[in-house]
Design a protein around this motif. Structure first.
Motif, PDB file in Angstrom:
ATOM      1  N   THR A 129       0.858  -1.177   0.000  1.00 57.19           N
ATOM      2  CA  THR A 129       0.000   0.000   0.000  1.00 57.19           C
ATOM      3  C   THR A 129       0.894   1.226   0.000  1.00 57.19           C
ATOM      4  O   THR A 129       1.997   1.208   0.528  1.00 57.19           O
ATOM      5  N   ASN A 130       0.419   2.278  -0.583  1.00 59.72           N
ATOM      6  CA  ASN A 130       1.193   3.497  -0.637  1.00 59.72           C
ATOM      7  C   ASN A 130       1.129   4.194   0.721  1.00 59.72           C
ATOM      8  O   ASN A 130       0.057   4.557   1.175  1.00 59.72           O
ATOM      9  N   VAL A 131       2.276   4.326   1.375  1.00 60.18           N
ATOM     10  CA  VAL A 131       2.311   5.028   2.661  1.00 60.18           C
ATOM     11  C   VAL A 131       2.721   6.466   2.383  1.00 60.18           C
ATOM     12  O   VAL A 131       3.894   6.795   2.335  1.00 60.18           O
ATOM     13  N   SER A 132       1.736   7.308   2.147  1.00 58.91           N
ATOM     14  CA  SER A 132       2.070   8.708   1.877  1.00 58.91           C
ATOM     15  C   SER A 132       2.420   9.380   3.197  1.00 58.91           C
ATOM     16  O   SER A 132       2.036   8.913   4.267  1.00 58.91           O
ATOM     17  N   LYS A 133       3.163  10.455   3.087  1.00 53.05           N
ATOM     18  CA  LYS A 133       3.603  11.123   4.313  1.00 53.05           C
ATOM     19  C   LYS A 133       2.443  11.901   4.913  1.00 53.05           C
ATOM     20  O   LYS A 133       1.831  12.717   4.238  1.00 53.05           O
ATOM     21  N   SER A 134       2.141  11.618   6.170  1.00 57.57           N
ATOM     22  CA  SER A 134       1.125  12.400   6.880  1.00 57.57           C
ATOM     23  C   SER A 134       1.555  12.460   8.333  1.00 57.57           C
ATOM     24  O   SER A 134       2.602  11.939   8.707  1.00 57.57           O
ATOM     25  N   GLU A 135       0.730  13.048   9.170  1.00 57.99           N
ATOM     26  CA  GLU A 135       1.080  13.148  10.596  1.00 57.99           C
ATOM     27  C   GLU A 135       1.117  11.769  11.254  1.00 57.99           C
ATOM     28  O   GLU A 135       1.688  11.607  12.319  1.00 57.99           O
ATOM     29  N   ASN A 136       0.471  10.765  10.596  1.00 57.62           N
ATOM     30  CA  ASN A 136       0.462   9.409  11.156  1.00 57.62           C
ATOM     31  C   ASN A 136       1.679   8.588  10.726  1.00 57.62           C
ATOM     32  O   ASN A 136       1.809   7.437  11.111  1.00 57.62           O
ATOM     33  N   THR A 137       2.529   9.159   9.867  1.00 63.64           N
ATOM     34  CA  THR A 137       3.637   8.392   9.286  1.00 63.64           C
ATOM     35  C   THR A 137       4.928   8.662  10.046  1.00 63.64           C
ATOM     36  O   THR A 137       5.228   9.821  10.355  1.00 63.64           O
ATOM     37  N   TYR A 138       5.679   7.582  10.304  1.00 62.67           N
ATOM     38  CA  TYR A 138       7.024   7.749  10.844  1.00 62.67           C
ATOM     39  C   TYR A 138       8.012   7.467   9.710  1.00 62.67           C
ATOM     40  O   TYR A 138       7.861   6.495   8.973  1.00 62.67           O
ATOM     41  N   VAL A 139       9.021   8.320   9.551  1.00 68.22           N
ATOM     42  CA  VAL A 139       9.986   8.170   8.455  1.00 68.22           C
ATOM     43  C   VAL A 139      11.383   7.891   9.012  1.00 68.22           C
ATOM     44  O   VAL A 139      11.886   8.653   9.839  1.00 68.22           O
ATOM     45  N   SER A 140      11.998   6.776   8.574  1.00 67.89           N
ATOM     46  CA  SER A 140      13.388   6.462   8.939  1.00 67.89           C
ATOM     47  C   SER A 140      14.272   6.652   7.713  1.00 67.89           C
ATOM     48  O   SER A 140      14.003   6.043   6.676  1.00 67.89           O
ATOM     49  N   PRO A 141      15.326   7.456   7.810  1.00 67.24           N
ATOM     50  CA  PRO A 141      16.238   7.569   6.668  1.00 67.24           C
ATOM     51  C   PRO A 141      17.007   6.260   6.484  1.00 67.24           C
ATOM     52  O   PRO A 141      17.267   5.537   7.450  1.00 67.24           O
ATOM     53  N   LEU A 142      17.359   5.937   5.218  1.00 75.69           N
ATOM     54  CA  LEU A 142      18.128   4.724   4.915  1.00 75.69           C
ATOM     55  C   LEU A 142      19.360   5.143   4.134  1.00 75.69           C
ATOM     56  O   LEU A 142      19.266   5.972   3.226  1.00 75.69           O
ATOM     57  N   ASP A 143      20.510   4.559   4.465  1.00 77.52           N
ATOM     58  CA  ASP A 143      21.725   4.823   3.703  1.00 77.52           C
ATOM     59  C   ASP A 143      22.211   3.508   3.104  1.00 77.52           C
ATOM     60  O   ASP A 143      22.751   2.654   3.808  1.00 77.52           O
ATOM     61  N   PHE A 144      22.011   3.348   1.801  1.00 78.81           N
ATOM     62  CA  PHE A 144      22.403   2.108   1.127  1.00 78.81           C
ATOM     63  C   PHE A 144      23.799   2.204   0.524  1.00 78.81           C
ATOM     64  O   PHE A 144      24.200   1.333  -0.254  1.00 78.81           O
ATOM     65  N   GLY A 145      24.541   3.274   0.816  1.00 81.03           N
ATOM     66  CA  GLY A 145      25.949   3.321   0.444  1.00 81.03           C
ATOM     67  C   GLY A 145      26.263   3.910  -0.913  1.00 81.03           C
ATOM     68  O   GLY A 145      27.423   3.960  -1.307  1.00 81.03           O
ATOM     69  N   ASP A 146      25.244   4.348  -1.668  1.00 82.76           N
ATOM     70  CA  ASP A 146      25.496   5.062  -2.928  1.00 82.76           C
ATOM     71  C   ASP A 146      25.169   6.526  -2.667  1.00 82.76           C
ATOM     72  O   ASP A 146      24.000   6.889  -2.546  1.00 82.76           O
ATOM     73  N   PRO A 147      26.222   7.391  -2.563  1.00 87.44           N
ATOM     74  CA  PRO A 147      25.974   8.779  -2.162  1.00 87.44           C
ATOM     75  C   PRO A 147      25.092   9.550  -3.141  1.00 87.44           C
ATOM     76  O   PRO A 147      24.531  10.585  -2.778  1.00 87.44           O
ATOM     77  N   LEU A 148      24.961   9.045  -4.373  1.00 85.12           N
ATOM     78  CA  LEU A 148      24.114   9.756  -5.339  1.00 85.12           C
ATOM     79  C   LEU A 148      22.646   9.338  -5.247  1.00 85.12           C
ATOM     80  O   LEU A 148      21.813   9.833  -6.008  1.00 85.12           O
ATOM     81  N   ARG A 149      22.346   8.428  -4.331  1.00 86.68           N
ATOM     82  CA  ARG A 149      20.939   8.018  -4.165  1.00 86.68           C
ATOM     83  C   ARG A 149      20.492   8.186  -2.726  1.00 86.68           C
ATOM     84  O   ARG A 149      21.296   8.064  -1.792  1.00 86.68           O
ATOM     85  N   LYS A 150      19.211   8.490  -2.572  1.00 89.80           N
ATOM     86  CA  LYS A 150      18.630   8.650  -1.232  1.00 89.80           C
ATOM     87  C   LYS A 150      17.417   7.743  -1.097  1.00 89.80           C
ATOM     88  O   LYS A 150      16.625   7.623  -2.042  1.00 89.80           O
ATOM     89  N   HIS A 151      17.312   7.121   0.075  1.00 86.65           N
ATOM     90  CA  HIS A 151      16.170   6.239   0.341  1.00 86.65           C
ATOM     91  C   HIS A 151      15.589   6.533   1.711  1.00 86.65           C
ATOM     92  O   HIS A 151      16.282   7.075   2.578  1.00 86.65           O
ATOM     93  N   GLU A 152      14.333   6.154   1.898  1.00 89.09           N
ATOM     94  CA  GLU A 152      13.740   6.253   3.232  1.00 89.09           C
ATOM     95  C   GLU A 152      12.693   5.173   3.413  1.00 89.09           C
ATOM     96  O   GLU A 152      12.136   4.647   2.442  1.00 89.09           O
ATOM     97  N   MET A 153      12.443   4.832   4.700  1.00 85.09           N
ATOM     98  CA  MET A 153      11.384   3.889   5.045  1.00 85.09           C
ATOM     99  C   MET A 153      10.256   4.681   5.680  1.00 85.09           C
ATOM    100  O   MET A 153      10.505   5.560   6.499  1.00 85.09           O
ATOM    101  N   ARG A 154       9.019   4.376   5.264  1.00 83.41           N
ATOM    102  CA  ARG A 154       7.856   5.040   5.869  1.00 83.41           C
ATOM    103  C   ARG A 154       6.974   3.975   6.515  1.00 83.41           C
ATOM    104  O   ARG A 154       6.664   2.962   5.880  1.00 83.41           O
TER     105      ARG A 154
END
Ligand code: WA2
Length: 269
Positions: A237-262
């Motif tokens: 399911t699409n977890v869009s960002k809202s006040e109910n969402t917790y966001v954890s940053p993820l670092d997969f080791g490629d500095p040119l890419r950014k990821h996050e877990m919601r």
């Protein structure tokens, strides 16, 4: 709900999300580090003119017996760098034609090719395919060899399994390059590429299912390299960002890419 319960509930969500994010990140980075080590071994064997010790048989044996070191990867493979002038002798010595990735037809003439010559049995369908004929693989190859660093693709549907995943690529060089080597020097010295596929749809699913509380929260992973256009890497399911969402940053080791877990509670959907 009283205020204290709301705070507790949020804390629990944050802890569940952080625990999943750190486990995923660790397994991702461990898998990439193992591919990086295999690439260093290949470069060393090239420099000492002993690369012939690896052939399909020894490579698949090595890949299979070290698969536990790459827990989120469905398989690793080696693609040779072949310049057009060397194509005919390459095809004769291997006894097969270089093929286009999707049509499986003989690859049209180009400047150079990246045919897979050795593969883990789980991705044996890659052998003889020109990895430069797939857009994601091609971009990764060009970026990895010019930078000397590992490169990750966008999330896309992997070949054969059609599972959503990402590919990780490292360049193998034929000479020892100093850290300050230019992109041109790196491209010139490139001998081939080692790549691995992260089958996110299956392997991340298995990993996250093991955590307690998995029935009560929804988890998504996004590639947010382009913040205006987040790409789903994992999740139903699409977890869009809202006040109910917790966001954890993820670092997969490629500095040119950014990821996050919601993460959010299913009942807050
Ligand atoms: N590996 C597995 N499945 C794929 C894939 C891939 N690439 N591309 C599309 N589906 C052999 O860069 C060299 C691995 C790429 C290496």
């Amino acid at each position: 709900m009283n205020a204290e319960t709301v705070v507790r509930r949020r804390e629990t969500l944050a802890n569940m999300c952080e625990g999943r994010a750190r486990m995923l990140e660790n397994q991702f980075v461990a898998s990439m580090n193992h591919v990086r080590a295999l690439t260093a071994l290949f470069t060393t064997l090239h420099i000492s003119k002993q690369i012939a010790m690896f052939n399909q048989e020894t490579f698949s044996q090595y890949a299979e017996s070290t698969a536990f070191e790459r827990p989120l990867m469905s398989g690793v493979a080696y693609a040779d760098r072949v310049l057009h002038k060397d194509r005919a002798s390459f095809e004769i010595s291997h006894g097969w034609m270089i093929k286009e990735m999707f049509s499986k037809e003989r690859q049209q003439d180009g400047d150079e090719y990246a045919p897979t010559t050795m593969s883990q049995d789980t991705v044996s369908y890659l052998t003889s395919l020109d990895m430069m004929s797939g857009q994601e693989d091609r971009e990764n190859i060009l970026r990895a060899r010019a930078s000397g660093k590992g490169a990750l693709t966008n999330p896309f549907r992997l070949l054969e399994s059609k599972h959503l995943g990402v590919v990780f690529t490292f360049a193998v060089y034929s000479i020892h390059l100093p850290a300050e080597a230019t992109p041109e020097e790196r491209i010139e010295a490139t001998a081939g590429y080692i790549g691995g596929a992260f089958d996110v749809e299956t392997l991340v699913e298995n990993l996250l299912r093991e955590f307690p509380g998995s029935e009560i929260i929804a988890v998504n992973v996004y590639d947010i390299t382009n913040e205006l256009c987040p790409l789903v890497m994992y999740g139903h399911t699409n977890v869009s960002k809202s006040e109910n969402t917790y966001v954890s940053p993820l670092d997969f080791g490629d500095p040119l890419r950014k990821h996050e877990m919601r993460c959010r509670y299913n009942e807050d959907a």
